[in-house]
Write a protein that holds these residues in place. Structure first.
Motif, PDB file in Angstrom:
ATOM      1  N   ARG A   8      -3.599   1.012  13.891  1.00  0.00           N
ATOM      2  CA  ARG A   8      -2.688   1.904  13.180  1.00  0.00           C
ATOM      3  C   ARG A   8      -2.995   1.880  11.687  1.00  0.00           C
ATOM      4  NH1 ARG A   8       3.644   1.049  12.703  1.00  0.00           N
ATOM      5  NH2 ARG A   8       4.027   2.773  11.317  1.00  0.00           N
ATOM      6  N   SER A   9      -3.274   0.683  11.191  1.00  0.00           N
ATOM      7  CA  SER A   9      -3.590   0.532   9.779  1.00  0.00           C
ATOM      8  C   SER A   9      -4.833   1.323   9.408  1.00  0.00           C
ATOM      9  CB  SER A   9      -3.794  -0.951   9.455  1.00  0.00           C
ATOM     10  OG  SER A   9      -4.274  -1.115   8.168  1.00  0.00           O
ATOM     11  N   SER A  10      -5.886   1.212  10.200  1.00  0.00           N
ATOM     12  CA  SER A  10      -7.122   1.905   9.852  1.00  0.00           C
ATOM     13  C   SER A  10      -6.995   3.409  10.022  1.00  0.00           C
ATOM     14  CB  SER A  10      -8.290   1.368  10.683  1.00  0.00           C
ATOM     15  OG  SER A  10      -8.067   1.625  12.043  1.00  0.00           O
ATOM     16  N   SER A  11      -6.198   3.861  10.982  1.00  0.00           N
ATOM     17  CA  SER A  11      -6.067   5.302  11.180  1.00  0.00           C
ATOM     18  C   SER A  11      -5.167   5.944  10.129  1.00  0.00           C
ATOM     19  CB  SER A  11      -5.533   5.599  12.581  1.00  0.00           C
ATOM     20  OG  SER A  11      -4.214   5.112  12.716  1.00  0.00           O
ATOM     21  N   ASN A  12      -4.203   5.210   9.593  1.00  0.00           N
ATOM     22  CA  ASN A  12      -3.291   5.754   8.588  1.00  0.00           C
ATOM     23  C   ASN A  12      -3.680   5.368   7.172  1.00  0.00           C
ATOM     24  OD1 ASN A  12      -1.673   6.947  10.489  1.00  0.00           O
ATOM     25  ND2 ASN A  12      -0.242   5.243  10.612  1.00  0.00           N
ATOM     26  N   SER A  13      -4.760   4.668   7.011  1.00  0.00           N
ATOM     27  CA  SER A  13      -5.190   4.167   5.714  1.00  0.00           C
ATOM     28  C   SER A  13      -4.158   3.229   5.102  1.00  0.00           C
ATOM     29  CB  SER A  13      -5.483   5.322   4.749  1.00  0.00           C
ATOM     30  OG  SER A  13      -6.482   6.138   5.260  1.00  0.00           O
ATOM     31  N   GLU A  14      -3.332   2.618   5.915  1.00  0.00           N
ATOM     32  CA  GLU A  14      -2.350   1.656   5.433  1.00  0.00           C
ATOM     33  C   GLU A  14      -2.919   0.257   5.613  1.00  0.00           C
ATOM     34  OE1 GLU A  14       0.026   2.822   3.876  1.00  0.00           O
ATOM     35  OE2 GLU A  14       1.031   4.448   4.895  1.00  0.00           O
ATOM     36  N   VAL A  15      -2.761  -0.574   4.608  1.00  0.00           N
ATOM     37  CA  VAL A  15      -3.260  -1.933   4.693  1.00  0.00           C
ATOM     38  C   VAL A  15      -2.067  -2.883   4.694  1.00  0.00           C
ATOM     39  CG1 VAL A  15      -4.728  -3.672   3.635  1.00  0.00           C
ATOM     40  CG2 VAL A  15      -5.394  -1.265   3.550  1.00  0.00           C
ATOM     41  N   TYR A  16      -1.907  -3.582   5.782  1.00  0.00           N
ATOM     42  CA  TYR A  16      -0.794  -4.495   5.981  1.00  0.00           C
ATOM     43  C   TYR A  16      -1.046  -5.833   5.303  1.00  0.00           C
ATOM     44  CZ  TYR A  16       0.974  -1.417   9.634  1.00  0.00           C
ATOM     45  OH  TYR A  16       1.483  -0.355  10.320  1.00  0.00           O
ATOM     46  N   SER A  17       0.036  -6.491   4.903  1.00  0.00           N
ATOM     47  CA  SER A  17      -0.058  -7.873   4.446  1.00  0.00           C
ATOM     48  C   SER A  17      -0.035  -8.766   5.674  1.00  0.00           C
ATOM     49  CB  SER A  17       1.117  -8.236   3.537  1.00  0.00           C
ATOM     50  OG  SER A  17       1.126  -9.634   3.315  1.00  0.00           O
ATOM     51  N   GLN A  18      -0.977  -9.669   5.743  1.00  0.00           N
ATOM     52  CA  GLN A  18      -1.036 -10.582   6.885  1.00  0.00           C
ATOM     53  C   GLN A  18       0.054 -11.646   6.821  1.00  0.00           C
ATOM     54  OE1 GLN A  18      -5.078 -11.995   7.028  1.00  0.00           O
ATOM     55  NE2 GLN A  18      -5.823 -10.065   7.854  1.00  0.00           N
ATOM     56  N   GLU A  24       8.612  -6.606   8.901  1.00  0.00           N
ATOM     57  CA  GLU A  24       8.551  -6.515   7.439  1.00  0.00           C
ATOM     58  C   GLU A  24       7.520  -5.478   6.990  1.00  0.00           C
ATOM     59  OE1 GLU A  24       9.819 -11.025   6.073  1.00  0.00           O
ATOM     60  OE2 GLU A  24       7.826 -10.695   6.937  1.00  0.00           O
ATOM     61  N   ASN A  25       6.371  -5.452   7.663  1.00  0.00           N
ATOM     62  CA  ASN A  25       5.373  -4.429   7.340  1.00  0.00           C
ATOM     63  C   ASN A  25       5.914  -3.033   7.628  1.00  0.00           C
ATOM     64  OD1 ASN A  25       2.855  -5.507   6.237  1.00  0.00           O
ATOM     65  ND2 ASN A  25       2.741  -6.688   8.133  1.00  0.00           N
ATOM     66  N   ALA A  26       6.662  -2.884   8.716  1.00  0.00           N
ATOM     67  CA  ALA A  26       7.252  -1.580   9.047  1.00  0.00           C
ATOM     68  C   ALA A  26       8.236  -1.145   7.960  1.00  0.00           C
ATOM     69  CB  ALA A  26       7.935  -1.639  10.407  1.00  0.00           C
ATOM     70  N   VAL A  27       9.046  -2.079   7.472  1.00  0.00           N
ATOM     71  CA  VAL A  27       9.986  -1.777   6.384  1.00  0.00           C
ATOM     72  C   VAL A  27       9.211  -1.363   5.137  1.00  0.00           C
ATOM     73  CG1 VAL A  27      11.685  -2.781   4.787  1.00  0.00           C
ATOM     74  CG2 VAL A  27      11.841  -3.258   7.246  1.00  0.00           C
ATOM     75  N   LEU A  28       8.153  -2.093   4.836  1.00  0.00           N
ATOM     76  CA  LEU A  28       7.337  -1.789   3.661  1.00  0.00           C
ATOM     77  C   LEU A  28       6.797  -0.361   3.725  1.00  0.00           C
ATOM     78  CD1 LEU A  28       5.856  -2.671   1.054  1.00  0.00           C
ATOM     79  CD2 LEU A  28       4.008  -3.474   2.540  1.00  0.00           C
ATOM     80  N   PHE A  29       6.241   0.021   4.859  1.00  0.00           N
ATOM     81  CA  PHE A  29       5.639   1.347   4.946  1.00  0.00           C
ATOM     82  C   PHE A  29       6.677   2.451   5.042  1.00  0.00           C
ATOM     83  CE2 PHE A  29       2.096  -1.460   6.018  1.00  0.00           C
ATOM     84  CZ  PHE A  29       1.349  -1.173   4.887  1.00  0.00           C
ATOM     85  N   ALA A  30       7.869   2.119   5.494  1.00  0.00           N
ATOM     86  CA  ALA A  30       8.966   3.090   5.423  1.00  0.00           C
ATOM     87  C   ALA A  30       9.347   3.313   3.957  1.00  0.00           C
ATOM     88  CB  ALA A  30      10.163   2.596   6.228  1.00  0.00           C
ATOM     89  N   CYS A  36       2.691   8.622   0.526  1.00  0.00           N
ATOM     90  CA  CYS A  36       1.973   7.518  -0.120  1.00  0.00           C
ATOM     91  C   CYS A  36       1.240   6.685   0.923  1.00  0.00           C
ATOM     92  CB  CYS A  36       2.938   6.617  -0.881  1.00  0.00           C
ATOM     93  SG  CYS A  36       3.740   7.421  -2.272  1.00  0.00           S
ATOM     94  N   SER A  37       0.105   6.140   0.515  1.00  0.00           N
ATOM     95  CA  SER A  37      -0.666   5.239   1.370  1.00  0.00           C
ATOM     96  C   SER A  37      -0.906   3.939   0.625  1.00  0.00           C
ATOM     97  CB  SER A  37      -2.025   5.849   1.716  1.00  0.00           C
ATOM     98  OG  SER A  37      -1.871   7.022   2.456  1.00  0.00           O
ATOM     99  N   ALA A  38      -0.790   2.836   1.341  1.00  0.00           N
ATOM    100  CA  ALA A  38      -1.096   1.532   0.760  1.00  0.00           C
ATOM    101  C   ALA A  38      -2.564   1.229   1.022  1.00  0.00           C
ATOM    102  CB  ALA A  38      -0.219   0.451   1.371  1.00  0.00           C
ATOM    103  N   LEU A  39      -3.339   1.107  -0.044  1.00  0.00           N
ATOM    104  CA  LEU A  39      -4.759   0.787   0.076  1.00  0.00           C
ATOM    105  C   LEU A  39      -4.973  -0.719   0.129  1.00  0.00           C
ATOM    106  CD1 LEU A  39      -6.084   3.381  -2.527  1.00  0.00           C
ATOM    107  CD2 LEU A  39      -5.753   3.675  -0.059  1.00  0.00           C
ATOM    108  N   ALA A  40      -3.973  -1.476  -0.325  1.00  0.00           N
ATOM    109  CA  ALA A  40      -3.981  -2.937  -0.267  1.00  0.00           C
ATOM    110  C   ALA A  40      -2.543  -3.407  -0.427  1.00  0.00           C
ATOM    111  CB  ALA A  40      -4.857  -3.520  -1.370  1.00  0.00           C
ATOM    112  N   SER A  41      -2.229  -4.537   0.194  1.00  0.00           N
ATOM    113  CA  SER A  41      -0.885  -5.117   0.105  1.00  0.00           C
ATOM    114  C   SER A  41      -1.006  -6.630   0.053  1.00  0.00           C
ATOM    115  CB  SER A  41      -0.040  -4.745   1.327  1.00  0.00           C
ATOM    116  OG  SER A  41       0.104  -3.365   1.445  1.00  0.00           O
ATOM    117  N   ALA A  42      -0.103  -7.268  -0.695  1.00  0.00           N
ATOM    118  CA  ALA A  42      -0.123  -8.722  -0.793  1.00  0.00           C
ATOM    119  C   ALA A  42       1.233  -9.232  -1.267  1.00  0.00           C
ATOM    120  CB  ALA A  42      -1.210  -9.179  -1.761  1.00  0.00           C
ATOM    121  N   VAL A  43       1.559 -10.435  -0.858  1.00  0.00           N
ATOM    122  CA  VAL A  43       2.794 -11.084  -1.289  1.00  0.00           C
ATOM    123  C   VAL A  43       2.525 -11.744  -2.644  1.00  0.00           C
ATOM    124  CG1 VAL A  43       4.487 -12.880  -0.741  1.00  0.00           C
ATOM    125  CG2 VAL A  43       3.532 -11.445   1.093  1.00  0.00           C
TER     126      VAL A  43
END
Length: 172
Positions: A8-18, A24-30, A36-43
């Protein structure tokens, strides 16, 4: 991150925080929204710096903590560093990237850059996320610079069609 999240991340260009759970990732992308697209994410923790009078050092003050995203905002046609609170469900802070933006990794986990009104720093919870984030930011900054250079290159040939006096007026 599950295989489904990676696909899902690669198809939507969304980069999840591991470091975040699937929820939590679902909340973030909501919070990011559909434009908007997340190209990188980190805590991270975000710090604001105040230069000492001597100019030799900086005092860092904690501003907030959460998940920082390198965001491509299609509505604003720009890129931002945005800090979100997954717990509070809101945007906490943002910094737009621009052509002369400088991003420096002083330590593998501590990255600095000039914000709009002060020096800012990201203190990463995980060095691997920090490296991926740094790489994504530097890649995007290079893309911004290349696009800017490309725009200038495409303008110059069109100036050749005008006589010398018109070129001089346009270049002033």
């Amino acid at each position: 991150m599950t295989d489904l999240e990676r696909r899902r991340s690669s198809s939507n260009s969304e980069v999840y925080s591991q470091l975040l759970s699937s929820r939590e990732n679902a909340v973030l992308f909501a919070l990011l929204g559909s434009t908007c697209s997340a190209l990188a994410s980190a805590v991270v923790q975000v710090y604001e710096g105040t230069a000492e009078p001597s100019g030799q050092s900086t005092t860092w003050n904690l501003k907030d903590s959460g998940v920082v995203c390198l965001v491509q905002d299609k509505c604003m046609q720009s890129h931002f560093l945005r800090l979100y609170s997954v717990k509070r469900g809101k945007l906490l802070w943002e910094q737009e990237l621009y052509t002369t933006f400088t991003y420096s990794a002083r330590r593998p986990f501590f990255h600095t850059f000039p914000a709009d009104d002060c020096q800012a720093a990201l203190n990463f919870a995980d060095e691997e996320e920090a490296e991926r984030f740094r790489s994504a930011v530097e890649k995007q900054l290079q893309h911004i610079k290349d696009a800017r250079h490309g725009a200038l290159v495409t303008v110059v040939p069109s100036l050749r069609k005008h006589d010398k006096s018109t070129r001089n007026i346009l270049l002033k």
